[in-house]
Enzyme design. Structure first.
Site, PDB file in Angstrom:
ATOM      1  N   LYS A  63       1.397  14.443   0.701  1.00 33.81           N
ATOM      2  CA  LYS A  63      -0.259  14.978   0.235  1.00 33.81           C
ATOM      3  C   LYS A  63      -0.251  16.323  -0.109  1.00 33.81           C
ATOM      4  CE  LYS A  63      -1.999  11.087   2.941  1.00 33.81           C
ATOM      5  NZ  LYS A  63      -2.670   9.990   1.905  1.00 33.81           N
ATOM      6  N   LYS A  98      -7.884  14.129   4.705  1.00 30.21           N
ATOM      7  CA  LYS A  98      -7.063  13.020   4.595  1.00 30.21           C
ATOM      8  C   LYS A  98      -5.884  13.270   5.573  1.00 30.21           C
ATOM      9  CE  LYS A  98      -5.962  14.008   0.270  1.00 30.21           C
ATOM     10  NZ  LYS A  98      -6.174  12.634  -0.622  1.00 30.21           N
ATOM     11  N   ARG A  99      -5.052  11.936   5.905  1.00 31.11           N
ATOM     12  CA  ARG A  99      -4.015  12.221   6.925  1.00 31.11           C
ATOM     13  C   ARG A  99      -3.180  13.430   6.437  1.00 31.11           C
ATOM     14  NH1 ARG A  99      -3.632   8.326  11.034  1.00 31.11           N
ATOM     15  NH2 ARG A  99      -1.554   9.361  11.462  1.00 31.11           N
ATOM     16  N   LYS A 116     -14.441   8.700  -3.432  1.00 28.85           N
ATOM     17  CA  LYS A 116     -15.838   9.028  -2.797  1.00 28.85           C
ATOM     18  C   LYS A 116     -16.344  10.246  -3.275  1.00 28.85           C
ATOM     19  CE  LYS A 116     -13.653   6.224   0.895  1.00 28.85           C
ATOM     20  NZ  LYS A 116     -12.931   6.130   2.123  1.00 28.85           N
ATOM     21  N   THR A 135      -8.540   6.749  -1.762  1.00 27.13           N
ATOM     22  CA  THR A 135      -9.748   6.271  -2.112  1.00 27.13           C
ATOM     23  C   THR A 135     -10.831   7.539  -1.536  1.00 27.13           C
ATOM     24  OG1 THR A 135      -9.331   5.510   0.225  1.00 27.13           O
ATOM     25  CG2 THR A 135      -9.336   3.931  -1.839  1.00 27.13           C
ATOM     26  N   HIS A 170       0.638  -1.333   0.009  1.00 25.92           N
ATOM     27  CA  HIS A 170      -0.160  -0.021   0.087  1.00 25.92           C
ATOM     28  C   HIS A 170       0.803   1.004  -0.037  1.00 25.92           C
ATOM     29  CE1 HIS A 170      -4.028  -1.724   0.644  1.00 25.92           C
ATOM     30  NE2 HIS A 170      -3.350  -2.910   1.345  1.00 25.92           N
TER      31      HIS A 170
HETATM   32  C1  26V Z   1       2.579   1.792   7.929  1.00 24.70           C
HETATM   33  C2  26V Z   1       3.064   1.712   9.095  1.00 24.70           C
HETATM   34  C3  26V Z   1       4.176   1.747   9.495  1.00 24.70           C
HETATM   35  C4  26V Z   1       4.593   1.654  10.953  1.00 24.70           C
HETATM   36  C5  26V Z   1       3.820   2.444  11.892  1.00 24.70           C
HETATM   37  C6  26V Z   1       2.056   2.097  11.663  1.00 24.70           C
HETATM   38  C7  26V Z   1       1.931   2.040  10.279  1.00 24.70           C
HETATM   39  C8  26V Z   1       0.569   1.995   9.950  1.00 24.70           C
HETATM   40  C9  26V Z   1       0.298   1.934   8.388  1.00 24.70           C
HETATM   41  C10 26V Z   1       1.248   1.768   7.369  1.00 24.70           C
HETATM   42  C11 26V Z   1       0.883   1.701   6.091  1.00 24.70           C
HETATM   43  C12 26V Z   1       0.274   2.638   5.398  1.00 24.70           C
HETATM   44  C13 26V Z   1      -0.186   2.619   4.128  1.00 24.70           C
HETATM   45  C14 26V Z   1      -1.518   3.305   3.618  1.00 24.70           C
HETATM   46  O1  26V Z   1      -2.272   3.536   4.638  1.00 24.70           O
HETATM   47  N1  26V Z   1      -1.513   3.418   2.498  1.00 24.70           N
HETATM   48  C15 26V Z   1      -2.605   3.872   1.788  1.00 24.70           C
HETATM   49  O2  26V Z   1      -3.361   2.964   1.327  1.00 24.70           O
HETATM   50  C16 26V Z   1      -4.721   3.050   0.654  1.00 24.70           C
HETATM   51  C17 26V Z   1      -5.278   1.775   0.248  1.00 24.70           C
HETATM   52  O3  26V Z   1      -4.711   0.818  -0.431  1.00 24.70           O
HETATM   53  C18 26V Z   1      -4.099   4.084  -0.566  1.00 24.70           C
HETATM   54  O4  26V Z   1      -5.223   4.412  -1.032  1.00 24.70           O
HETATM   55  C19 26V Z   1      -3.495   5.165  -0.102  1.00 24.70           C
HETATM   56  O5  26V Z   1      -2.958   5.708  -1.276  1.00 24.70           O
HETATM   57  C20 26V Z   1      -2.010   4.928   0.770  1.00 24.70           C
HETATM   58  O6  26V Z   1      -1.447   5.697   0.969  1.00 24.70           O
END
Ligand code: 26V
Length: 822
Positions: A567, A561-562, A673, A669, A370
């Site tokens: 971003k 968004k975050r 929406k 995503t 992701h």
């Molecule tokens: C990474 C980490 C690293 C360690 C700390 C906790 C943590 C939590 C989550 C993540 C991965 C986050 C990746 C993410 O949310 N990616 C998003 O995924 C969406 C669904 O596929 C996508 O639409 C977004 O573009 C993408 O940023």
């Protein structure tokens, strides 16, 4: 109008769902389950009673779905995810089983407003952002398209923090979503599994002294207890299970006795065990590399795999048929330790040899990536991994030996490339690369948009892609139209039903039929009226929440968004400042009223992201109060962005901001929406924007800025942001206003470092894209000025977004990855 129309969606599953019957049942539930009568019932009691009534009906379908999958020996999908960003469930469940309107009437007959009690339901925020929300959309779509599936995750007591804004700064507060109990979940004490950490690995030999088996003797053991939530699909056809694990000390009393007298010490151990499922990590990029996080990952992974293996063995008897009966999906690398854990279960617990185990494991797992952000790619120090999971460390070495052998013997890789393929990153501190582990242990590795998938092949996974060609594939993300259109935008849903009939309710791509109404003036007026009502709803919310008045006839420009540098909320804020400057210096020009909304959370340790929130608030304060602006521009930061707030904001947007640096947003995503709800997108050629442009058509989207390749070229060829800034009077003026303290008179230096970064390196190309962005915004103004043209484009967006349904995405996963027939 809304309720008369929607009533027709009803009565799909439930024979006895007339309002009178429901009212009687609600009263029964209130009395016998909540233990109250009407006269003393509080709104929360009504909420619980109403949910119980519908829940009972869902349970009948749930049991049926589960039994059917068993009887028909259907292959099951297991979706392992550390995050499920569910939001509220009541409206979703009521609407999917088709009782929403009858329940509304039933409750009204009892003097209760369904919207009032709906607002009391906590927003289950067991996720950070995109990845977690995608998992929730997927759960709903799997139930809808009839895929037998279980989601597995952690039942965090504290989900995503609640964000308050104090003096413009983000403040994080705990969110106790379980405070009033959770009527949707069922505790399954009998479904609990032991989870071990640390200790030693013993090698057992057979009678001839030959090494026969490894036995891991963990030093610590805790329990994972299952909590099940039913997930009901559209029209209530199938009900799947979301199983979330909660941690428990194995026996706190025994532990106390064991620690003979050291009660405090013993309790510390039990607290430590229970701490595991206490809190969601509120970061979605930089991996903090904390031990608790690795413990959480292993905790839910082993519990889920033990559960899956037990279910499989009790039904089918032999372990080697697992890949034919179970598809286990790894949502990012967070559950990647599953690859080693399933190997351990096969070899150490069931005595299968390495080769057979490795083959079965690879046929069972699939992995979705992701993000390509290097700082978000998980890796763990070998020392930590070995201390916590010594047997898994051995297995990872064995897997690595196998992978490197394949690479070497292919003859296609030099030493440097072999080093990149290795599951172990060498260096002063050796680390386990979870991405490489997930990749090598899966038969399918997918990206989440066409662009992102292509980038995976040439960046992080270039070498593994060459070693295992064909393994990487694309599955462009989607969103569930039930929550993101039918529920959050009843007005637009009803208008579409009146106009093109009901077919789109069951197949969202039928929205295509709306396309020709883009040229119908009467329809455009109705469409604009729906949008206007949604904007009024948001305006009321904002007035009530933060006391800022906004005009619903202004253009609503929204970025939610975050908060992350890639971003580029900063680009948007700087443009607001530039626009402010223009309005003040050219009051004679015909400016169009615009409201720029922002919303989003910053990871608590992400300094720059928190500063960006403060900047948005500082800028808002000055602009909103300046009489020279005459209300032509407003900036609003809406606190505590979450799923429920998204449900109010998405339908109210005219313009959707999707402006990440090209190549950095895996998919997005929120972009989908917004467009499905009739907003036009201003965006870069990044993530799924690229495919949205193809679907809605070039004339119905505002694309600007550098492409992925151009970004790479600039970065490689000595990009000089200072020169770019100096060449753009608008940008330089906006930046000097901010750096000189126009928006932070109390602390003029506040943004020096943040903006200094733009002059020094500007990794995210804010300066490089600024002029194109600002010019495109003026293009937006031009189209907005011509109402009919604007709404025609908006209608075409709605009509052409059906493909971005998560039903389509799930069907592709089912067919091309999981090999299950819905
Ligand atoms: C990474 C980490 C690293 C360690 C700390 C906790 C943590 C939590 C989550 C993540 C991965 C986050 C990746 C993410 O949310 N990616 C998003 O995924 C969406 C669904 O596929 C996508 O639409 C977004 O573009 C993408 O940023």
């Amino acid at each position: 109008m809304a309720s008369a129309m929607t009533t027709k969606i009803s009565r799909t599953v439930l024979a006895t769902s007339d309002p009178e019957t429901l009212a009687a049942e609600i009263l029964r539930a209130l009395k016998y389950r909540v233990g109250k009568d009407m006269t003393v019932a509080k709104p929360h009691d009504w909420l619980t009673a109403a949910i119980q009534v519908v829940r009972d009906r869902i349970i009948d379908q749930w049991i049926r779905s589960t039994k059917e999958a068993y009887d028909r020996r259907e292959k099951r999908v297991y979706y392992l995810s550390l995050e499920f960003l569910i939001g509220r469930l009541m409206r979703d469940a009521f609407s999917n089983v088709g009782v929403l309107d009858d329940m509304r009437v039933a409750l009204r007959s009892l003097g209760v407003d369904i919207d009032v009690i709906a607002a009391l339901e906590p927003d289950a925020a067991l996720g950070n952002g995109g990845l977690g929300r995608l998992a929730a959309c997927f759960m709903e779509s799997m139930a809808t398209v009839d895929v037998p599936a279980h989601g597995y995750g952690i039942r965090y007591e504290n989900g995503m923090f609640r964000q308050e804004i104090s003096d413009g700064w983000q403040v994080e507060l705990p969110e106790n979503w379980l405070d009033h109990g959770n009527p949707w979940e069922f505790e399954r004490r009998e479904r609990s599994f032991e989870v071990g950490y640390g200790g030693q690995v013993e090698s057992l030999t057979d009678k001839d002294g030959i090494l026969d088996r490894h036995v891991w003797k963990p030093a610590e053991r805790i329990l994972a207890v299952a909590y099940d939530t039913p997930v009901v699909g559209w029209r209530g056809k199938r009900v799947n299970t979301l199983r979330l694990w909660s941690s428990l000390a194995i026996d706190p009393i025994l532990l106390a006795a064991f620690n003979a007298g050291d009660h405090v010490g013993a309790l510390r151990d039990s607290n430590k065990a229970e701490a595991l499922s206490k809190v969601l990590y509120p970061a979605d990029s930089t991996s903090a590399g904390q031990e608790l996080r690795l413990r959480q990952e292993y905790f839910f992974t082993t519990a889920s795999l033990q559960d899956i293996v037990q279910r499989h063995l009790s039904q089918f008897g032999d372990l080697l048929s697992l890949p034919d009966q179970a598809a286990i999906h790894l949502n990012d690398t967070h559950p990647a330790v599953a690859v080693a854990e399933l190997m351990r279960l096969f070899m150490d617990v069931h005595g299968v040899d390495f080769d057979k185990s490795w083959d079965a494991v690879k046929r069972t797992f699939a992995y979705t990536n992701h993000t390509l952000l290097p700082e978000a790619l998980e890796s763990w120090p070998v020392s930590l991994f070995d201390r916590l999971l010594p047997r898994h460390m051995q297995i990872i070495y064995a897997i690595n030996a196998q992978v490197l052998l394949e690479a070497r013997s292919s003859g296609h890789f030099n030493d440097e490339q072999i080093r990149r393929i290795s599951l172990i990153q060498e260096g002063t501190e050796r680390r386990v690369r979870m991405g490489n582990l997930a990749f090598s242990g899966s038969h399918s590795v997918n990206g989440v948009s066409a662009l992102h998938t292509e980038l995976m092949k040439v960046t992080v996974f270039a070498d593994l892609h060459r070693l295992y060609p064909g393994r990487i594939n694309n599955k462009t993300n989607g969103i569930t139209p039930r929550r993101w259109l039918f529920q959050c935008n009843a007005g637009l849903t009803d208008l579409a039903r009146e106009t093109i009939g009901d077919k789109f309710l069951d197949n969202i791509e039928e929205l295509k039929a709306l396309d020709k109404f883009a040229d119908d003036a009467a329809f455009r007026d109705s469409f604009a009226a729906v949008k206007r009502a949604n904007k009024e709803r948001l305006a009321n919310y904002v007035a009530g929440r933060i006391g800022v008045k906004v005009d619903p006839s202004a253009l609503f420009d929204i970025q939610i968004k975050r908060i992350h540098e890639y971003k580029r909320q900063l680009l948007n804020i700087i443009e607001a400042v530039a626009l402010y400057d223009q309005i003040r210096s050219h009051p004679e020009r015909e400016w169009l009223p615009r409201v720029k909304f922002f919303g989003g959370k910053a990871a608590p340790s992400y300094h720059n992201a928190k500063l960006i929130i403060k900047l948005a608030n500082d800028v808002a304060k000055v602009i909103n109060r300046d009489p020279a602006v005459r209300g032509l521009l407003k900036v609003v930061f809406v606190p505590n962005y979450n799923v429920s707030l998204a449900e109010i904001m998405m339908p109210a947007a005219d313009l959707s901001e999707q402006i990440s640096t090209a190549g950095m947003e895996a998919s997005g995503t929120g972009n989908m929406k917004f467009a499905l709800n009739g907003a036009l997108t201003i965006g870069t050629l990044d993530g799924a924007n690229v495919e949205m442009k193809e679907h809605v058509g070039d004339d119905n989207i505002f694309i600007f800025g550098l492409t992925t390749n151009e970004v790479a070229e600039r970065r490689n060829n000595g990009y000089d942001p200072r020169a770019v800034i100096e060449g753009s009077p608008e940008l330089s003026q906006a930046l000097s206003a901010i750096s000189s303290g126009v928006f932070s008179p109390d602390d003029p230096q506040r943004y020096r470092e943040l903006l200094g970064g733009l002059y020094e390196h500007d990794w995210f190309m804010v300066a490089a894209d600024f002029d194109a962005y600002a010019a495109t915004q003026r293009q937006v103004d031009k189209v907005w000025r011509n109402g009919p043209d604007w709404y025609a484009k908006a209608i075409r967006n709605v009509a052409r977004m059906g493909w971005f349904s998560s039903d389509r995405t799930i069907r592709q996963y089912a067919k091309e990855i999981w090999n299950v027939v819905p």
